[in-house]
Enzyme design. Structure first.
Site, PDB file in Angstrom:
ATOM      1  NE  ARG A   1      -2.766   0.515   3.423  1.00 60.75           N
ATOM      2  CZ  ARG A   1      -2.052   0.895   4.504  1.00 60.75           C
ATOM      3  NH1 ARG A   1      -1.463   2.063   4.536  1.00 60.75           N
ATOM      4  NH2 ARG A   1      -1.951   0.085   5.533  1.00 60.75           N
TER       5      ARG A   1
ATOM      6  CE1 TYR B   1     -16.875  10.761 -16.110  1.00 58.34           C
ATOM      7  CE2 TYR B   1     -16.473  10.670 -13.752  1.00 58.34           C
ATOM      8  CZ  TYR B   1     -16.825  10.046 -14.929  1.00 58.34           C
ATOM      9  OH  TYR B   1     -17.129   8.720 -14.918  1.00 58.34           O
TER      10      TYR B   1
ATOM     11  CG  ASP C   1     -10.370  15.122 -15.220  1.00 58.93           C
ATOM     12  OD1 ASP C   1      -9.682  14.558 -16.087  1.00 58.93           O
ATOM     13  OD2 ASP C   1     -11.383  14.597 -14.713  1.00 58.93           O
TER      14      ASP C   1
ATOM     15  CE  LYS D   1     -13.277   7.029 -18.683  1.00 61.93           C
ATOM     16  NZ  LYS D   1     -13.637   8.318 -18.080  1.00 61.93           N
TER      17      LYS D   1
HETATM   18  C1  LIG Z   1     -14.024   8.706 -16.777  1.00 61.52           C
HETATM   19  C2  LIG Z   1     -13.620  10.027 -16.249  1.00 61.52           C
HETATM   20  C3  LIG Z   1     -13.357  10.218 -14.887  1.00 61.52           C
HETATM   21  C4  LIG Z   1     -13.531   9.117 -13.856  1.00 61.52           C
HETATM   22  O1  LIG Z   1     -12.609   8.100 -14.027  1.00 61.52           O
HETATM   23  P1  LIG Z   1     -12.874   6.578 -13.583  1.00 61.52           P
HETATM   24  O2  LIG Z   1     -11.628   5.893 -14.009  1.00 61.52           O
HETATM   25  O3  LIG Z   1     -14.103   6.114 -14.305  1.00 61.52           O
HETATM   26  O4  LIG Z   1     -13.082   6.589 -12.107  1.00 61.52           O
HETATM   27  C5  LIG Z   1     -12.930  11.465 -14.484  1.00 61.52           C
HETATM   28  N1  LIG Z   1     -12.795  12.484 -15.350  1.00 61.52           N
HETATM   29  C6  LIG Z   1     -13.059  12.342 -16.662  1.00 61.52           C
HETATM   30  C7  LIG Z   1     -12.902  13.510 -17.579  1.00 61.52           C
HETATM   31  C8  LIG Z   1     -13.479  11.113 -17.156  1.00 61.52           C
HETATM   32  O5  LIG Z   1     -13.758  10.982 -18.462  1.00 61.52           O
END
Ligand SMILES: *Cc1c(COP(=O)(O)O)cnc(C)c1O
Length: 391
Positions: free
Chosen positions: A59, A111, A183, A208
């Site tokens: 961890r 998001y 983000d 993604k």
């Molecule tokens: C999918 C997404 C998230 C969340 O990510 P997870 O891996 O599904 O927890 C956050 N920000 C954006 C822009 C996303 O497309």
């Protein structure tokens, strides 16, 4: 370890494509193996109790995850990287930097998962948020309160791809002693490196484009400074929101081809956006690379490409459902950023929980579709959409 650090520093002067393959942690220090092994271990033997091993409990640190964390730090140009169980684990853990009584300014089309976290969980911790349209710096400035501690950005935003001026917001935030978090999921460090523009913490849903194959759920965070890195490390270890070693390895495998995938998909997305813009059955196309996109100039200032996500409005919910039912190639699903194209329907998927009036106000109409362009031949993708759009 010392030699690896030296390699990392020289790597940072190389171009992005080279850094993707030679980031310093790609080779196993113990054996020279061409790929960092999956160190499937929860704990590490103390050979000499007076000389503790570099890793002691997974961890707190694991060589496989450590390589991934070094990797994303090198790509984003940050001081430290951190890997989490999902994008939301990365984002929620970063928000634990704040305390009861603090206030954060957040982009209004953040998001959906981040919105839910802020409005249903963080609010109970007495951390307040104000959502603003960040395409207008004056609105960001107007949201400042005596207890404001940070600004949270997402650009381009989802799904209407609105653009925020990263440097302008980060500079203003710094002048008021606020942290800036961004983000960077849609652009990835291949197209956009926010730390170079003054952002303090970059966050990713690595599920993604970074993972890129619709088979890994993961999140990453990068700190711009050593001191912020230490605070994020403490939170990651304290909350235990870490990424597993198997997923760490899979993510690194996917990331090696990031430039090849992104460059290809982005070229296809440009063609798709141009084709859609000319199509008689399309009401509107959202893509930062189009001439008429209001944020195009700002986006070009801060990013080397337009990305692989194109949103478009087919005019009605009925028509959108027709297209979703008739397309043959893309996955009809939530998520984005994979080798295969993914077609999403925000009104019934990512933004289904949003009241219809609010959704329409944000430009997310019943006819809006979001296309994440994969690696298929663009001619086939266009032919497929063409037949699906036919009256
Ligand atoms: C999918 C997404 C998230 C969340 O990510 P997870 O891996 O599904 O927890 C956050 N920000 C954006 C822009 C996303 O497309």
């Amino acid at each position: 370890m010392k030699d690896q650090n030296k390699k990392q520093i020289s790597d940072r002067q190389r171009r992005f494509a080279t850094r993707l393959l030679h980031f310093g942690g790609e080779i196993d220090g113990a054996t020279g193996a061409s790929s960092m092994p999956i160190y499937q271990a929860s704990t590490f033997h103390h050979r000499d109790i007076n000389d503790p091993p570099p890793f002691d409990y997974s961890r707190s640190g694991n060589p496989t995850r450590d390589a991934l964390e070094q990797y994303i730090a090198v790509l984003e140009g940050g001081a430290g990287g951190f890997a989490f169980a999902s994008g939301m684990a990365a984002i929620s853990t970063a928000f634990m930097l704040f305390s009861s009584g603090d206030h954060v300014i957040v982009t209004e089309d953040v998001y959906g998962g981040t919105y839910r976290f802020l409005t249903t969980i963080l609010n109970r911790m007495n951390i307040a948020t104000t959502f603003v349209d960040m395409t207008d710096l004056d609105r960001v400035k107007a949201a400042l309160q005596p207890n404001t501690k940070a600004v949270f950005l997402e650009t381009p935003s989802n799904p209407t791809l609105k653009i925020t001026d990263i440097e302008a917001v980060a500079t203003w935030a710094k002048s008021h002693g606020l942290l800036t978090l961004l983000d960077n999921t849609f652009m990835t460090p291949y197209h956009q490196r926010p730390i170079e523009l003054g952002v303090d913490i970059v966050l990713h849903s690595a599920t993604k484009f970074l993972g890129g194959h619709s088979d890994v759920l993961a999140g990453l965070a990068v700190a711009g400074s050593e001191s912020l890195g230490r605070r994020l490390k403490q939170l990651q270890n304290g909350m235990g929101t870490v990424l597993s070693v198997q997923e760490s390895w899979l993510l690194m495998r996917g990331m090696k081809t990031l430039e090849a995938r992104m460059a290809h998909s982005e070229q296809s997305a440009r063609k798709l956006a141009a084709w859609l813009a000319e199509h008689p059955n399309i009401v509107k196309v959202y893509y930062p690379g189009l001439e008429d996109h209001p944020g195009r100039a700002i986006h070009e200032k801060q990013s080397s490409g337009y990305g692989a996500v194109v949103s478009f409005d087919v005019g009605s919910g009925e028509k959108a459902k027709q297209v979703l039912g008739k397309v043959q190639i893309p996955l009809v699903a939530v998520s984005l950023g994979a080798v295969e194209s993914i077609l999403s329907y925000p009104a019934m998927m990512s933004h289904a929980a949003m009241p219809r009036e609010v959704r329409l106000e944000r430009g997310i109409g019943d006819g809006l579709l979001r296309f994440s362009v994969g690696l298929e031949h663009i001619g086939d993708l266009i032919d497929d959409l063409s037949q699906a759009l036919q009256d």
